[in-house]
Design a protein around this motif. Structure first.
Motif, PDB file in Angstrom:
ATOM      1  N   ARG A  58       0.760  -1.380   0.169  1.00  0.00           N
ATOM      2  CA  ARG A  58      -0.260  -0.343  -0.246  1.00  0.00           C
ATOM      3  C   ARG A  58       0.976   1.470  -0.329  1.00  0.00           C
ATOM      4  NH1 ARG A  58      -5.045  -0.885   4.500  1.00  0.00           N
ATOM      5  NH2 ARG A  58      -5.916  -3.144   2.902  1.00  0.00           N
ATOM      6  N   TYR A  60       1.690   5.491   0.887  1.00  0.00           N
ATOM      7  CA  TYR A  60       0.825   5.952   2.012  1.00  0.00           C
ATOM      8  C   TYR A  60       1.146   7.613   1.633  1.00  0.00           C
ATOM      9  CZ  TYR A  60      -0.846   1.906   4.326  1.00  0.00           C
ATOM     10  OH  TYR A  60      -0.839   0.702   4.861  1.00  0.00           O
ATOM     11  N   PRO A  62       2.808  10.475   4.118  1.00  0.00           N
ATOM     12  CA  PRO A  62       2.858  11.649   5.650  1.00  0.00           C
ATOM     13  C   PRO A  62       2.223  12.735   5.400  1.00  0.00           C
ATOM     14  CG  PRO A  62       4.132   9.305   5.446  1.00  0.00           C
ATOM     15  CD  PRO A  62       4.196   9.500   4.157  1.00  0.00           C
ATOM     16  N   LYS A  65      -1.372  13.239   4.824  1.00  0.00           N
ATOM     17  CA  LYS A  65      -2.063  12.856   5.755  1.00  0.00           C
ATOM     18  C   LYS A  65      -1.222  12.091   7.146  1.00  0.00           C
ATOM     19  CE  LYS A  65      -5.841   9.156   6.259  1.00  0.00           C
ATOM     20  NZ  LYS A  65      -6.701   8.467   6.018  1.00  0.00           N
ATOM     21  N   TYR A  67      -0.629   9.416   9.615  1.00  0.00           N
ATOM     22  CA  TYR A  67      -1.506   8.279   9.954  1.00  0.00           C
ATOM     23  C   TYR A  67      -0.985   7.261  11.511  1.00  0.00           C
ATOM     24  CZ  TYR A  67      -1.127   7.803   5.106  1.00  0.00           C
ATOM     25  OH  TYR A  67      -1.717   8.549   3.455  1.00  0.00           O
ATOM     26  N   THR A  71      -0.137   1.173  11.374  1.00  0.00           N
ATOM     27  CA  THR A  71      -0.837   1.599  10.398  1.00  0.00           C
ATOM     28  C   THR A  71       0.279   0.014  10.044  1.00  0.00           C
ATOM     29  OG1 THR A  71      -1.973   3.508  10.202  1.00  0.00           O
ATOM     30  CG2 THR A  71      -0.392   2.277   7.766  1.00  0.00           C
TER      31      THR A  71
END
Length: 344
Positions: A58, A60, A62, A65, A67, A71
């Motif tokens: 996946r 991401y 940062p 957003k 986390y 996670t």
């Protein structure tokens, strides 16, 4: 009107060509714009959060957003600390990927892995060293440069608008209106600005908005004199009298006919006014009357350098950034003044 617009465009092109002929001013403008555009993306250049994380198939981001630590295989629901060795090991395992900014420090992140007292000298991890709280100096310079320039733009714009409005009203109407404004300016300019800033700083919570409002209340007077002189000179011109005879309103005459001719001193003084605004912010931060303590500021770095004389990297790096910024603005102002000089 079409002929008038065409002549104004031609004049603007001649002024731009004259500005470009001044190599020092034109080069300073390009360098300043490059630095400004670069620091507008300070979060991408200097941050303690990764730009991109690929974890277990996946993706991401940062920076966009927050986390939780769970996670990435952590135990807590709090925001992930990407400098934690356990998290770094998880993100760097086989099949995973993490990409940090060029300078992996934010303006408020503290380096807890230092092997010497703060402020610490430059190392590979902190290219310009740390301040007396363990924060990266390079990161604070990048964010502080952006803050100073944007604040300078805002203060210059506010002071310019107020100065143009006040000078236009004085110069166009003259008489008692001009006399009243002149007496008001004399009284207002005699107010102790620094003492007022100290009083308001002790009453209200320090913020950039409060500082902008207080400095704008006094920053318009110097420019209003030049605009007033231009309007006093132009209000008795034949084209203004003809416009009045045709029933054109005062606001239309001021905006359409007199203001374009009175913008020369305004434009030529803009870089100098901006440098003054940056110096004002730096001076107030140095005295502890400016932005809140956690805000990245060049003045705060200078104050830390003064408190830690042996930490030469604090003073020298901030000095070169501040002086370089002001020199660029001065060169741009000199080129503008030559380009708008009617004798040239």
């Amino acid at each position: 009107m079409a002929v008038d617009t065409k002549s104004r465009d031609s004049l603007a092109r001649r002024r731009w060509r004259a500005f470009k002929k001044n190599r020092r001013g034109y080069s300073s403008l390009l360098i300043f714009l490059l630095l400004l555009v670069t620091t507008l993306f300070a979060e991408v250049l200097s941050n303690d959060k990764p730009l991109f994380v690929a974890y277990q198939g996946r993706f991401y981001f940062p920076l966009l957003k927050n986390y939780p630590e769970t996670t990435f295989g952590g135990d807590f629901e709090t925001e992930t600390d990407y400098r934690d060795p356990f998290i770094l090991d998880r993100l760097s395992a086989d099949g995973n990927q993490v990409v940090f900014p060029p300078n992996p420090h934010s303006y408020n992140s503290i380096n807890f892995d230092l092997d010497q007292p703060v402020p610490s000298p430059p190392t590979r991890k902190n290219l310009l060293g740390t301040d007396d709280r363990g924060r990266d100096v390079l990161a604070r310079l990048i964010y502080g440069f952006r803050l100073s320039v944007l604040f300078g733009f805002a203060l210059t714009a506010a002071g310019t608008l107020l100065g143009i409005a006040a000078g236009a009203v004085q110069g166009y109407f003259g008489g008692r209106t001009d006399l009243f404004f002149q007496r008001f300016i004399e009284i207002w300019s005699a107010m102790p600005e620094l003492y007022l800033l100290i009083i308001f700083a002790s009453i209200f919570k320090p913020s950039l908005l409060l500082l902008l409002i207080l400095l704008s209340m006094f920053g318009w007077m110097g420019l209003s004199d030049y605009v007033r002189a231009e309007f006093l000179k132009g209000r008795n011109m034949e084209y203004v009298k003809a416009a009045r005879a045709l029933g054109v309103g005062n606001l239309t005459i001021m905006y359409r006919h007199l203001l374009p001719n009175g913008m020369t001193p305004v434009i030529t003084f803009l870089p100098f006014r901006m440098s003054g605004a940056i110096l004002a912010l730096t001076s107030l931060d140095f005295l502890g009357l400016g932005v809140p303590p956690s805000t990245p500021s060049l003045g705060e770095l200078l104050a830390e350098g003064k408190a830690n004389i042996d930490a030469w990297w604090l003073t020298l790096s901030t000095f070169f950034v501040l002086v370089g910024m002001l020199v660029l603005l001065i060169f741009i102002g000199e080129a503008l003044r030559e380009a708008f000089d009617p004798r040239r």
